[in-house]
Design a protein around this motif. Structure first.
Motif, mmCIF file in Angstrom:
data_model
loop_
_atom_site.group_PDB
_atom_site.id
_atom_site.type_symbol
_atom_site.label_atom_id
_atom_site.label_comp_id
_atom_site.label_asym_id
_atom_site.label_seq_id
_atom_site.Cartn_x
_atom_site.Cartn_y
_atom_site.Cartn_z
ATOM 1 N N GLY A 1 15.363 16.543 -6.027
ATOM 2 C CA GLY A 1 16.614 16.305 -6.745
ATOM 3 C C GLY A 1 16.304 15.724 -8.105
ATOM 4 N N GLU A 2 16.905 14.556 -8.401
ATOM 5 C CA GLU A 2 16.624 13.961 -9.714
ATOM 6 C C GLU A 2 15.446 12.987 -9.667
ATOM 7 O OE1 GLU A 2 19.971 11.804 -11.251
ATOM 8 O OE2 GLU A 2 20.360 10.771 -9.363
ATOM 9 N N HIS B 1 5.126 0.063 11.800
ATOM 10 C CA HIS B 1 4.879 1.201 10.890
ATOM 11 C C HIS B 1 6.197 1.901 10.543
ATOM 12 C CE1 HIS B 1 3.617 5.440 9.995
ATOM 13 N NE2 HIS B 1 2.760 4.788 9.236
ATOM 14 N N THR B 2 6.431 2.062 9.239
ATOM 15 C CA THR B 2 7.738 2.517 8.742
ATOM 16 C C THR B 2 7.570 3.700 7.793
ATOM 17 O OG1 THR B 2 8.647 0.283 8.937
ATOM 18 C CG2 THR B 2 9.758 1.750 7.381
ATOM 19 N N MET B 3 8.460 4.689 7.932
ATOM 20 C CA MET B 3 8.465 5.832 7.011
ATOM 21 C C MET B 3 9.664 5.654 6.059
ATOM 22 S SD MET B 3 7.826 8.938 9.729
ATOM 23 C CE MET B 3 9.490 8.845 10.428
ATOM 24 N N TYR B 4 9.602 6.322 4.910
ATOM 25 C CA TYR B 4 10.712 6.262 3.949
ATOM 26 C C TYR B 4 11.186 7.679 3.651
ATOM 27 C CZ TYR B 4 9.353 1.419 3.616
ATOM 28 O OH TYR B 4 9.058 0.114 3.940
ATOM 29 N N LEU B 5 12.465 7.900 3.873
ATOM 30 C CA LEU B 5 13.078 9.212 3.621
ATOM 31 C C LEU B 5 13.841 9.145 2.300
ATOM 32 C CD1 LEU B 5 13.809 12.084 4.664
ATOM 33 C CD2 LEU B 5 15.784 11.052 5.801
ATOM 34 N N LEU B 6 13.403 9.978 1.342
ATOM 35 C CA LEU B 6 14.063 10.026 0.033
ATOM 36 C C LEU B 6 15.082 11.151 0.042
ATOM 37 C CD1 LEU B 6 10.851 9.938 -2.230
ATOM 38 C CD2 LEU B 6 12.111 7.993 -1.296
ATOM 39 N N GLU B 7 16.200 10.943 -0.616
ATOM 40 C CA GLU B 7 17.242 11.962 -0.692
ATOM 41 C C GLU B 7 17.876 11.934 -2.060
ATOM 42 O OE1 GLU B 7 19.399 11.149 3.178
ATOM 43 O OE2 GLU B 7 20.339 13.030 2.523
ATOM 44 N N SER B 8 17.950 13.105 -2.692
ATOM 45 C CA SER B 8 18.613 13.169 -3.993
ATOM 46 C C SER B 8 19.152 14.577 -4.198
ATOM 47 C CB SER B 8 17.605 12.823 -5.106
ATOM 48 O OG SER B 8 18.175 13.056 -6.371
ATOM 49 N N GLU B 9 20.388 14.666 -4.557
ATOM 50 C CA GLU B 9 21.055 15.960 -4.833
ATOM 51 C C GLU B 9 20.794 16.970 -3.718
ATOM 52 O OE1 GLU B 9 19.541 16.858 -8.766
ATOM 53 O OE2 GLU B 9 21.121 15.665 -9.715
ATOM 54 N N LEU C 1 10.144 13.190 3.149
ATOM 55 C CA LEU C 1 9.809 12.125 4.093
ATOM 56 C C LEU C 1 8.390 11.635 3.807
ATOM 57 C CD1 LEU C 1 10.472 10.482 6.688
ATOM 58 C CD2 LEU C 1 9.399 12.341 7.982
ATOM 59 N N ILE C 2 8.279 10.400 3.349
ATOM 60 C CA ILE C 2 6.946 9.812 3.137
ATOM 61 C C ILE C 2 6.574 9.116 4.442
ATOM 62 C CG2 ILE C 2 5.553 8.255 1.731
ATOM 63 C CD1 ILE C 2 7.368 8.829 -0.616
ATOM 64 N N TRP C 3 5.644 9.725 5.164
ATOM 65 C CA TRP C 3 5.436 9.323 6.563
ATOM 66 C C TRP C 3 4.290 8.331 6.766
ATOM 67 C CZ3 TRP C 3 4.295 14.908 8.786
ATOM 68 C CH2 TRP C 3 2.966 15.243 8.591
ATOM 69 N N GLY C 4 3.746 7.765 5.683
ATOM 70 C CA GLY C 4 2.709 6.740 5.838
ATOM 71 C C GLY C 4 1.512 7.280 6.578
ATOM 72 N N ASP C 5 1.127 6.603 7.658
ATOM 73 C CA ASP C 5 -0.070 6.982 8.416
ATOM 74 C C ASP C 5 0.285 7.681 9.724
ATOM 75 O OD1 ASP C 5 -1.511 5.892 6.396
ATOM 76 O OD2 ASP C 5 -2.684 4.540 7.656
ATOM 77 N N VAL D 1 7.671 6.987 -7.078
ATOM 78 C CA VAL D 1 8.964 7.673 -7.164
ATOM 79 C C VAL D 1 9.628 7.206 -8.451
ATOM 80 C CG1 VAL D 1 11.179 8.103 -6.038
ATOM 81 C CG2 VAL D 1 9.138 7.604 -4.639
ATOM 82 N N GLU D 2 9.788 8.125 -9.404
ATOM 83 C CA GLU D 2 10.480 7.774 -10.644
ATOM 84 C C GLU D 2 11.933 8.172 -10.475
ATOM 85 O OE1 GLU D 2 7.933 8.557 -14.315
ATOM 86 O OE2 GLU D 2 6.822 9.569 -12.728
ATOM 87 N N SER D 3 12.800 7.163 -10.397
ATOM 88 C CA SER D 3 14.211 7.401 -10.120
ATOM 89 C C SER D 3 15.046 6.790 -11.240
ATOM 90 C CB SER D 3 14.596 6.770 -8.777
ATOM 91 O OG SER D 3 14.915 5.402 -8.955
ATOM 92 N N PRO D 4 16.322 7.196 -11.356
ATOM 93 C CA PRO D 4 17.175 6.608 -12.402
ATOM 94 C C PRO D 4 17.283 5.091 -12.261
ATOM 95 C CG PRO D 4 18.255 8.503 -11.386
ATOM 96 C CD PRO D 4 17.038 8.222 -10.568
ATOM 97 N N GLU D 5 17.044 4.576 -11.042
ATOM 98 C CA GLU D 5 17.122 3.116 -10.836
ATOM 99 C C GLU D 5 15.803 2.420 -11.131
ATOM 100 O OE1 GLU D 5 18.900 4.880 -7.904
ATOM 101 O OE2 GLU D 5 20.367 4.849 -9.513
#
Ligand SMILES: [Zn+2]
Length: 294
Positions: A44-45, A204-212, A217-221, A89-93
């Motif tokens: 997305g953006e 252990h934690t994953m981060y799910l990015l969502e845009s537009e 899914l950044i799934w770490g290890d 992650v380069e985001s508008p924020e």
């Protein structure tokens, strides 16, 4: 002999990294997508970049539950590609760094992208191992002076090193409870959800990015040995705190990414680190990884 060969391969990789660094400095913005140290995609953006700290080969000694038939089939050379990486992650924020590597090459890679340590507004930690939290601290201080650092409460409580590192962020750190995979996690900031994938470490934690409408899914290890853990998700590694839980969560996450056609990124997935997952008809219950291309 094998040791000598390995060292030669490693130094060849270092030369490639140095060369791509030099090229990137000469041609900023043009060759990043194909540099060996950085690989960038758009979500997305958002602009998401794999920042490589090392590209290397790993051995069979770390595998748990791999049959000799599977080793002969999937890792005939007894060595497989792996990596150490973080993601920017380069985001508008503002800039978000997902993990910090050991703290050796990440900042240099970010600088090629025009992002300095002071620009990082948020650090999301997948788990409290040294190759993920090592870079949080430099010279005894917070390496990212303007960032808020986020880690799961479970890993914060589990790891003395994590506490020591993250507490350098003095009032700017947060211990979170990630949400469940089935629910898509819990939103911790705009467009970023934290999803529990316990097993490799207790939190252990994953981060799910969502845009537009696009996701990553950044799934770490979730994986360390793609060559065998994709076709055989039941194979774990000696670094897993709970190898059984790690195998179960790996199978669930691979199904989640494959069913949902959600691109993935991993910290130990060899360059480019990012790709898609689909069922592997030749290995029922297994998956294929299709690396992203430029
Ligand atoms: Zn790791």
């Amino acid at each position: 002999m094998q040791g000598v060969k390995l060292i030669m391969r490693c130094s060849a990789v270092s030369i490639v990294l140095l060369l791509s660094a030099a090229i990137a400095l000469l041609y900023p913005g043009r060759l990043f997508a194909s540099s060996a140290a950085v690989f960038t995609v758009k979500v997305g953006e958002l602009k998401v970049s794999m920042l490589s700290e090392a590209q290397r080969e790993s051995g069979l000694d770390i595998l748990i539950g791999a049959s000799s038939a599977d080793v002969a089939k999937f890792i005939p050379s007894e060595k497989y590609p792996s990596a150490v990486a973080a993601y920017l992650v380069e985001s508008p924020e503002g800039a978000i760094l997902v993990d910090t590597g050991f703290g050796r090459e990440i900042d240099r890679n970010m600088e090629y992208l025009g992002v300095s340590a002071g620009d990082v507004k948020t650090i999301l930690i997948t788990h409290a191992h040294g190759d993920h939290i090592g870079g949080l601290v430099k010279g005894g201080r917070a390496a990212y002076p303007n960032a808020r650092a986020v880690i799961s409460r479970l890993d914060y409580e589990w790891s003395p090193q994590a506490r020591e590192h993250i507490e350098k962020y003095d009032g700017r750190f947060e211990a979170i409870t990630p949400g469940e995979l089935g629910a898509g996690g819990v939103e911790i900031m705009k467009g970023v959800s934290a999803i529990a994938a316990y097993g490799h470490t207790p939190g252990h934690t994953m981060y799910l990015l969502e845009s537009e409408g696009e996701k990553l899914l950044i799934w770490g290890d979730l994986t360390h040995a793609m060559a065998i853990q994709m076709p055989r998700p039941g194979v774990s590694v000696t670094y897993d705190s709970d190898p059984v839980a790690a195998a179960e969560v790996r199978a669930s996450v691979l199904k989640f990414a494959s069913d949902g056609k959600i691109p993935v990124a991993g910290m130990h997935v060899a360059y480019p680190g990012i790709g898609t997952v689909e069922p592997d008809p030749e290995n029922p219950g297994g998956y294929k990884f299709i690396p992203a291309s430029d």
